[in-house]
Design a protein around this motif. Sequence first.
Motif, PDB file in Angstrom:
ATOM      1  N   GLN A 323      42.974  56.070 -33.997  1.00 36.02           N
ATOM      2  CA  GLN A 323      42.126  57.245 -33.771  1.00 36.02           C
ATOM      3  C   GLN A 323      40.904  56.863 -32.933  1.00 36.02           C
ATOM      4  O   GLN A 323      40.538  57.567 -31.987  1.00 36.02           O
ATOM      5  N   VAL A 324      40.292  55.725 -33.266  1.00 39.84           N
ATOM      6  CA  VAL A 324      39.116  55.253 -32.534  1.00 39.84           C
ATOM      7  C   VAL A 324      39.468  55.044 -31.058  1.00 39.84           C
ATOM      8  O   VAL A 324      38.771  55.511 -30.157  1.00 39.84           O
ATOM      9  N   ILE A 325      40.586  54.369 -30.817  1.00 41.60           N
ATOM     10  CA  ILE A 325      40.994  54.118 -29.429  1.00 41.60           C
ATOM     11  C   ILE A 325      41.277  55.440 -28.712  1.00 41.60           C
ATOM     12  O   ILE A 325      40.846  55.661 -27.581  1.00 41.60           O
ATOM     13  N   GLY A 326      41.977  56.351 -29.402  1.00 42.06           N
ATOM     14  CA  GLY A 326      42.308  57.644 -28.808  1.00 42.06           C
ATOM     15  C   GLY A 326      41.063  58.425 -28.413  1.00 42.06           C
ATOM     16  O   GLY A 326      40.945  58.900 -27.275  1.00 42.06           O
ATOM     17  N   GLU A 327      40.104  58.514 -29.337  1.00 41.34           N
ATOM     18  CA  GLU A 327      38.888  59.286 -29.042  1.00 41.34           C
ATOM     19  C   GLU A 327      38.075  58.640 -27.931  1.00 41.34           C
ATOM     20  O   GLU A 327      37.517  59.327 -27.062  1.00 41.34           O
ATOM     21  N   ALA A 328      38.018  57.298 -27.942  1.00 38.68           N
ATOM     22  CA  ALA A 328      37.280  56.606 -26.889  1.00 38.68           C
ATOM     23  C   ALA A 328      37.948  56.847 -25.533  1.00 38.68           C
ATOM     24  O   ALA A 328      37.268  57.044 -24.513  1.00 38.68           O
ATOM     25  N   LEU A 329      39.285  56.872 -25.521  1.00 38.80           N
ATOM     26  CA  LEU A 329      40.013  57.124 -24.267  1.00 38.80           C
ATOM     27  C   LEU A 329      39.728  58.532 -23.740  1.00 38.80           C
ATOM     28  O   LEU A 329      39.536  58.731 -22.535  1.00 38.80           O
TER      29      LEU A 329
END
Lengths: 399, 296
Positions: A323-329
Amino acid sequence: MSVGGLQRVGTGLLTLTLLLAGCASDPGDQPVALAGGVPVGAVLALTGNANVYGQDQKVGLELALQQRNTSGGINGRPLTLALEDSGSDEPGANAAFTLQINRGVLALVGPTLSQQAFSADPIAQRRGVPVVAPSNTADGIPEIGFFISRVSASSAVIAPMAIAQALKMQPGLKRAAVFYAQDDAYSTAETTIFQASLKEKGLEPVTVQRTQLNDQDFQNQISAALREKPDLIVVSLQAVDGGNLIRQLRELGYRGLIVAGNGMNTPNIYPICQKYCDGLLIAQAYSPELDTPANAAFLKAFKAAKGGAIPPQLTAQAYTALQVIGEALVRLDKRQPLAGAPLAAARKQLMQEILAGTYATPLGEIRFTPEGEVIQSQFSVAQVRMDPGGRSGRFALLK
Amino acid sequence: MDAALLEQMLLGALLALSVYLPLRCGQLSLATPGFYAVGGYVAALLSTRVAAFAGSGATSPLWALVAEMVLGGILAGLIALAIGGPVLQLRGIYLAIATIALVEILRVLNLNLPFTGGAMGIFAIPQPFEQADGYVLFTLVLLALACWLCQRLEVLRLGRAMAAIRDDELAAASVGIDTPRTKLIAFVASAVLAGVTGALAAHFLNAWNARAGSFDASITTLAFVVFGGSRYWLGPVLGGLVLTALPELLRPVGDLRLILFGSVILLGPLFFPQGLVTAERLRGLGALLGRAPQAP
């Protein structure tokens, strides 16, 4: 055939093998490959003795991927996840990391074990690929470098809470016995913290028993410990050996409290210690009872996929990592479109974006220190409650 | 396939040669991973604790790597020399058991010595090469050197003495071969090679701990030789390369990969009981390539 002839054939064969092996080039200077979606990789221990963790984590990643892609992906492009098995050893983690990085992924989730992280993370650090670790709890992981971060709180934060809870339940505790596997990095790191915490609370361990990761029979250590008449037992072991130890402890007549570390923080211990798991105290970095929209969405997705069960911490943490990676992307792509950007530069910007954000996750609201250590405020302690049949149970949160 | 996997394969081939050397004179020694671990600890300790070896902390000088490999090899060799005398009086399966015990003793020592970092081991080992390609080139040279030495053994008196002991130790002794000494040389050479390989591997793997030298590793390295063939040096080299690469190359088949890998290990010895590489097959291949003009 002469020796010379043999030699020639030998050298020829060797050269041929090496030529066949070939070499791949680093995709870092090429643009991000977005043809099939936005590529992210994961490296989990799906085989070997840590597979009980990897399986929990895999579920979390799948749910997070689904969640991201049903809510618009990365600004319209789907997020794609390549999952590779690292086994439970270091060379396996290194090979899987390298493979993923060569595929051109923007970021990596993994590896499962801290020991693997010490070996594989430096590869990602050198090649400039963001890593969000979902389950490494040993000291020194985010310190490996700028590109390494984790959403799993260090055992220095979590472990003492279970001891405090045990003292809250039985304030008269006097004699603590400690078990740990001397050949396991997680175990030795966590037991140091447990022992320091015990001392701090005036509970100097009466005995410290050392086991081995692959041990199955703990009768010697247990007899030695029970001679000291402990009223609290603190266990830093992984799921399989820990489950067996707890079972044998109870079978040999120990009736007091047992505190277990993060290694046994998975429902996969139920089939191992069965009815004897009952009463185990384990500190949690995730609480299924957390009342936030992010956790509600996660719970709903988990229940739909797994039919009503309560998600374990490892699943919630893996979900959070992706989720963290997705939102940062999503944020990065809005600010600076990924299409056409050189991969190496995009990876670096993504890492900065990951560290800069605040995330509403199933673990509660989390942020990162500039080093990549997670800042999390909600923790709890759970007690395992087994069903009468001893086949299944649940982690009941204690207030 | 990429350079990092290639490097793993080359390290596998070197370890396989280390198991092959004692086997060349009929000694089944499983001690290779123990010496490999010792070499690795020498490199890991020197390059993280000694300023001259550590370089900048992230990158270390190449001479330091070479020095660590030499020291790792020497230490492993000295241990082998010290225990070789009594241990090599054992034969066959008893020798194998004694060497397993040795690996276990070294492992427990490594876990409990005050300076080896316990189960966590030693991490943040500096890199002598910026990329895996550097390791590959360096290891390739080392492997070529090891192969050349093994090839020389085919014609040297020492090598022939080793072969004679393998075929019949009693007969070898009766024609004047100093069998204890020859066996000890093979055992020490095997230890030196494993120690040198360990020193290199510690840098390549970034971190080093006692799991490098476990019983599992003993069996894996033995499998290299059983699979590749123990009669000619090319066998273990091929076995080491193939069996290290296979689990990675099989990744496209997904969950089945370890089952397939296991089947290969099972079927290899079943269909090729002498291993993949035998003198007959090499001769056949030589004839096929039209490169074998001389009669044997």
